[in-house]
Design a protein around this motif. Structure first.
Motif, PDB file in Angstrom:
ATOM      1  N   ASN A   9       0.868  -1.184   0.000  1.00  0.00           N
ATOM      2  CA  ASN A   9       0.000   0.000   0.000  1.00  0.00           C
ATOM      3  C   ASN A   9       0.902   1.229   0.000  1.00  0.00           C
ATOM      4  O   ASN A   9       1.486   1.574   1.025  1.00  0.00           O
ATOM      5  CB  ASN A   9      -0.881  -0.034   1.267  1.00  0.00           C
ATOM      6  CG  ASN A   9      -1.704   1.230   1.441  1.00  0.00           C
ATOM      7  OD1 ASN A   9      -1.819   2.031   0.510  1.00  0.00           O
ATOM      8  ND2 ASN A   9      -2.267   1.414   2.625  1.00  0.00           N
ATOM      9  N   LYS A  11       0.079   4.189  -0.223  1.00  0.00           N
ATOM     10  CA  LYS A  11      -0.607   5.357   0.349  1.00  0.00           C
ATOM     11  C   LYS A  11      -0.440   6.563  -0.596  1.00  0.00           C
ATOM     12  O   LYS A  11      -0.344   6.380  -1.801  1.00  0.00           O
ATOM     13  CB  LYS A  11      -0.101   5.652   1.761  1.00  0.00           C
ATOM     14  CG  LYS A  11      -0.128   4.418   2.661  1.00  0.00           C
ATOM     15  CD  LYS A  11       0.023   4.747   4.097  1.00  0.00           C
ATOM     16  CE  LYS A  11       0.209   3.466   4.887  1.00  0.00           C
ATOM     17  NZ  LYS A  11      -0.015   3.627   6.308  1.00  0.00           N
ATOM     18  N   HIS A  94      -9.428   0.758   5.043  1.00  0.00           N
ATOM     19  CA  HIS A  94      -8.144   0.999   5.719  1.00  0.00           C
ATOM     20  C   HIS A  94      -8.388   1.913   6.923  1.00  0.00           C
ATOM     21  O   HIS A  94      -9.238   2.804   6.875  1.00  0.00           O
ATOM     22  CB  HIS A  94      -7.161   1.649   4.738  1.00  0.00           C
ATOM     23  CG  HIS A  94      -5.765   1.688   5.280  1.00  0.00           C
ATOM     24  ND1 HIS A  94      -5.352   2.647   6.176  1.00  0.00           N
ATOM     25  CD2 HIS A  94      -4.700   0.868   5.089  1.00  0.00           C
ATOM     26  CE1 HIS A  94      -4.085   2.411   6.493  1.00  0.00           C
ATOM     27  NE2 HIS A  94      -3.665   1.341   5.847  1.00  0.00           N
ATOM     28  N   GLU A 166      -5.200  -5.360  10.731  1.00  0.00           N
ATOM     29  CA  GLU A 166      -4.237  -4.279  10.916  1.00  0.00           C
ATOM     30  C   GLU A 166      -4.542  -3.550  12.220  1.00  0.00           C
ATOM     31  O   GLU A 166      -5.385  -2.632  12.237  1.00  0.00           O
ATOM     32  CB  GLU A 166      -4.327  -3.289   9.760  1.00  0.00           C
ATOM     33  CG  GLU A 166      -3.985  -3.878   8.413  1.00  0.00           C
ATOM     34  CD  GLU A 166      -3.418  -2.827   7.468  1.00  0.00           C
ATOM     35  OE1 GLU A 166      -2.297  -3.031   6.996  1.00  0.00           O
ATOM     36  OE2 GLU A 166      -4.068  -1.806   7.233  1.00  0.00           O
ATOM     37  N   ALA A 170      -0.407  -0.363  15.346  1.00  0.00           N
ATOM     38  CA  ALA A 170       0.817  -0.895  14.728  1.00  0.00           C
ATOM     39  C   ALA A 170       1.079  -0.272  13.356  1.00  0.00           C
ATOM     40  O   ALA A 170       2.134  -0.494  12.769  1.00  0.00           O
ATOM     41  CB  ALA A 170       0.711  -2.412  14.590  1.00  0.00           C
ATOM     42  N   ILE A 171       0.121   0.508  12.847  1.00  0.00           N
ATOM     43  CA  ILE A 171       0.272   1.032  11.481  1.00  0.00           C
ATOM     44  C   ILE A 171       1.155   2.276  11.470  1.00  0.00           C
ATOM     45  O   ILE A 171       0.818   3.288  12.092  1.00  0.00           O
ATOM     46  CB  ILE A 171      -1.102   1.342  10.856  1.00  0.00           C
ATOM     47  CG1 ILE A 171      -1.915   0.052  10.767  1.00  0.00           C
ATOM     48  CG2 ILE A 171      -0.943   1.985   9.480  1.00  0.00           C
ATOM     49  CD1 ILE A 171      -3.291   0.242  10.186  1.00  0.00           C
ATOM     50  N   GLY A 172       2.275   2.160  10.795  1.00  0.00           N
ATOM     51  CA  GLY A 172       3.182   3.294  10.628  1.00  0.00           C
ATOM     52  C   GLY A 172       3.852   3.742  11.918  1.00  0.00           C
ATOM     53  O   GLY A 172       4.438   4.821  11.977  1.00  0.00           O
ATOM     54  N   GLY A 209      -1.121  -6.710   8.908  1.00  0.00           N
ATOM     55  CA  GLY A 209      -0.527  -5.434   8.521  1.00  0.00           C
ATOM     56  C   GLY A 209      -0.232  -4.585   9.736  1.00  0.00           C
ATOM     57  O   GLY A 209      -1.017  -4.551  10.696  1.00  0.00           O
ATOM     58  N   GLY A 210       0.888  -3.888   9.695  1.00  0.00           N
ATOM     59  CA  GLY A 210       1.271  -3.008  10.805  1.00  0.00           C
ATOM     60  C   GLY A 210       2.757  -3.124  11.063  1.00  0.00           C
ATOM     61  O   GLY A 210       3.197  -4.048  11.740  1.00  0.00           O
ATOM     62  N   SER A 211       3.516  -2.217  10.435  1.00  0.00           N
ATOM     63  CA  SER A 211       4.969  -2.155  10.630  1.00  0.00           C
ATOM     64  C   SER A 211       5.681  -3.474  10.314  1.00  0.00           C
ATOM     65  O   SER A 211       6.628  -3.859  11.003  1.00  0.00           O
ATOM     66  CB  SER A 211       5.298  -1.684  12.046  1.00  0.00           C
ATOM     67  OG  SER A 211       4.793  -0.373  12.257  1.00  0.00           O
ATOM     68  N   VAL A 212       5.214  -4.147   9.261  1.00  0.00           N
ATOM     69  CA  VAL A 212       5.947  -5.344   8.810  1.00  0.00           C
ATOM     70  C   VAL A 212       7.214  -4.892   8.098  1.00  0.00           C
ATOM     71  O   VAL A 212       7.205  -3.939   7.313  1.00  0.00           O
ATOM     72  CB  VAL A 212       5.090  -6.207   7.850  1.00  0.00           C
ATOM     73  CG1 VAL A 212       5.890  -7.402   7.340  1.00  0.00           C
ATOM     74  CG2 VAL A 212       3.813  -6.671   8.541  1.00  0.00           C
ATOM     75  N   LEU A 230      -0.167  -6.980   4.547  1.00  0.00           N
ATOM     76  CA  LEU A 230      -0.447  -5.706   3.876  1.00  0.00           C
ATOM     77  C   LEU A 230       0.625  -4.740   4.382  1.00  0.00           C
ATOM     78  O   LEU A 230       0.735  -4.502   5.588  1.00  0.00           O
ATOM     79  CB  LEU A 230      -1.859  -5.224   4.221  1.00  0.00           C
ATOM     80  CG  LEU A 230      -2.308  -3.894   3.590  1.00  0.00           C
ATOM     81  CD1 LEU A 230      -2.156  -3.898   2.081  1.00  0.00           C
ATOM     82  CD2 LEU A 230      -3.773  -3.606   3.940  1.00  0.00           C
ATOM     83  N   ILE A 231       1.405  -4.229   3.439  1.00  0.00           N
ATOM     84  CA  ILE A 231       2.634  -3.532   3.797  1.00  0.00           C
ATOM     85  C   ILE A 231       2.547  -2.068   3.387  1.00  0.00           C
ATOM     86  O   ILE A 231       2.338  -1.765   2.201  1.00  0.00           O
ATOM     87  CB  ILE A 231       3.852  -4.175   3.061  1.00  0.00           C
ATOM     88  CG1 ILE A 231       3.779  -5.716   3.076  1.00  0.00           C
ATOM     89  CG2 ILE A 231       5.169  -3.659   3.639  1.00  0.00           C
ATOM     90  CD1 ILE A 231       3.764  -6.365   4.436  1.00  0.00           C
ATOM     91  N   GLY A 232       2.735  -1.166   4.328  1.00  0.00           N
ATOM     92  CA  GLY A 232       2.712   0.261   4.024  1.00  0.00           C
ATOM     93  C   GLY A 232       4.120   0.759   3.738  1.00  0.00           C
ATOM     94  O   GLY A 232       4.657   0.586   2.639  1.00  0.00           O
ATOM     95  N   GLY A 233       4.732   1.380   4.740  1.00  0.00           N
ATOM     96  CA  GLY A 233       6.033   2.030   4.571  1.00  0.00           C
ATOM     97  C   GLY A 233       7.070   1.188   3.853  1.00  0.00           C
ATOM     98  O   GLY A 233       7.762   1.677   2.944  1.00  0.00           O
TER      99      GLY A 233
END
Ligand code: PEP
Length: 249
Positions: A9, A11, A94, A166, A170-172, A209-212, A230-233
């Motif tokens: 993701n 973003k 999300h 998520e 833990a997200i970001g 998902g969450g800071s993986v 689910l991967i953000g950063g």
């Protein structure tokens, strides 16, 4: 056997130049990755991503969609438009949409239904805030988030969907759920859905998902009910993202 799925993701990040480099580096290093891989860029980059990934086994999707049919909804993007650009998936619900844009469980359920009606596979994000976890409300919150979708589309809707657990805390944030905590919650989600339909629940892929990061992905994905992430950063760094994809086996 559930094939793990890793989705990036992006973003609201990226430019045409950044996306070109990121995609090139990812594609060149994907050899041997066993997981299904999906990239969810900002809407405006979808045509570029579609063109670059068309000849690869990497899929792409939206980060959100409108619950409405095409028409007078300024600023929105319809599910049909995503499908027209070759998207297979779309993230719905999300936590940033829930908290920053006030999306309710009902609105998200409508988006989930619209995605499926247009041939997209929804990636339904669910998760509790830190305050909800500390009050012992995690299972209740997740149940409400899932129940809204079940009410809208029935349990059969989960036969063609992905769920992403998520935890909002833990997200970001750099604070990852421990593999044990993730497994406990994923097991709860699967068990809850199994009370409605055991076969659907058993086949459903539930991402964490969450800071993986590359450094914690293998332990998280090693848990029996964790079917990828689910991967953000970390999806904005090619080497890190590819290492995460490799960890999902
Ligand atoms: C996300 O945005 O879905 C997410 C999990 O972000 P991050 O990996 O940066 O925590």
């Amino acid at each position: 056997m559930r094939v793990p799925i890793v989705a990036g993701n992006w973003k609201m990040n990226g430019s045409r130049a950044v996306a070109a480099d990121l995609l090139d580096e990812m594609v060149e290093n994907m050899e041997g990755v066993e997981a299904e891989v999906v990239i969810c860029p900002p809407f405006i980059l979808i045509p570029q991503v579609a063109q670059r990934l068309a000849v690869t086994r990497i899929k792409w999707g939206g980060q959100d969609l409108s619950a409405q049919d095409p028409g007078a909804y300024t600023g929105d993007v319809a599910a049909d438009m995503l499908k027209d650009h070759g998207c297979d998936y779309c993230i719905v619900g999300h936590s940033e949409r829930r908290t920053l844009y006030g999306e309710t469980n009902q609105m998200i359920a409508q988006k989930f239904a619209k995605a499926q009606a247009c041939g997209l596979i929804p990636i339904l994000c669910i998760g509790e805030t830190l305050a909800q976890r500390e009050r012992g409300e995690t299972e209740q919150v997740l149940s409400q988030q899932l129940d809204a979708v079940i009410t809208q589309v029935g349990i059969e809707g989960f036969a063609d969907a992905v769920v992403a657990y998520e935890p909002v805390w833990a997200i970001g944030t750099g604070k990852t759920a421990s593999p044990e905590l993730a497994q406990e919650v994923h097991h709860f989600v699967r068990k809850k859905l199994a009370t409605k339909d055991n076969s659907v629940a058993h086949k459903l892929r539930i991402q964490y998902g969450g800071s993986v990061k590359a450094g914690n992905a293998e332990d998280l994905f090693g848990k029996p009910d964790v079917d990828g992430g689910l991967i953000g950063g970390a999806s904005l760094q090619a080497a890190e993202f590819v290492a995460i994809c490799r960890a999902a086996r």
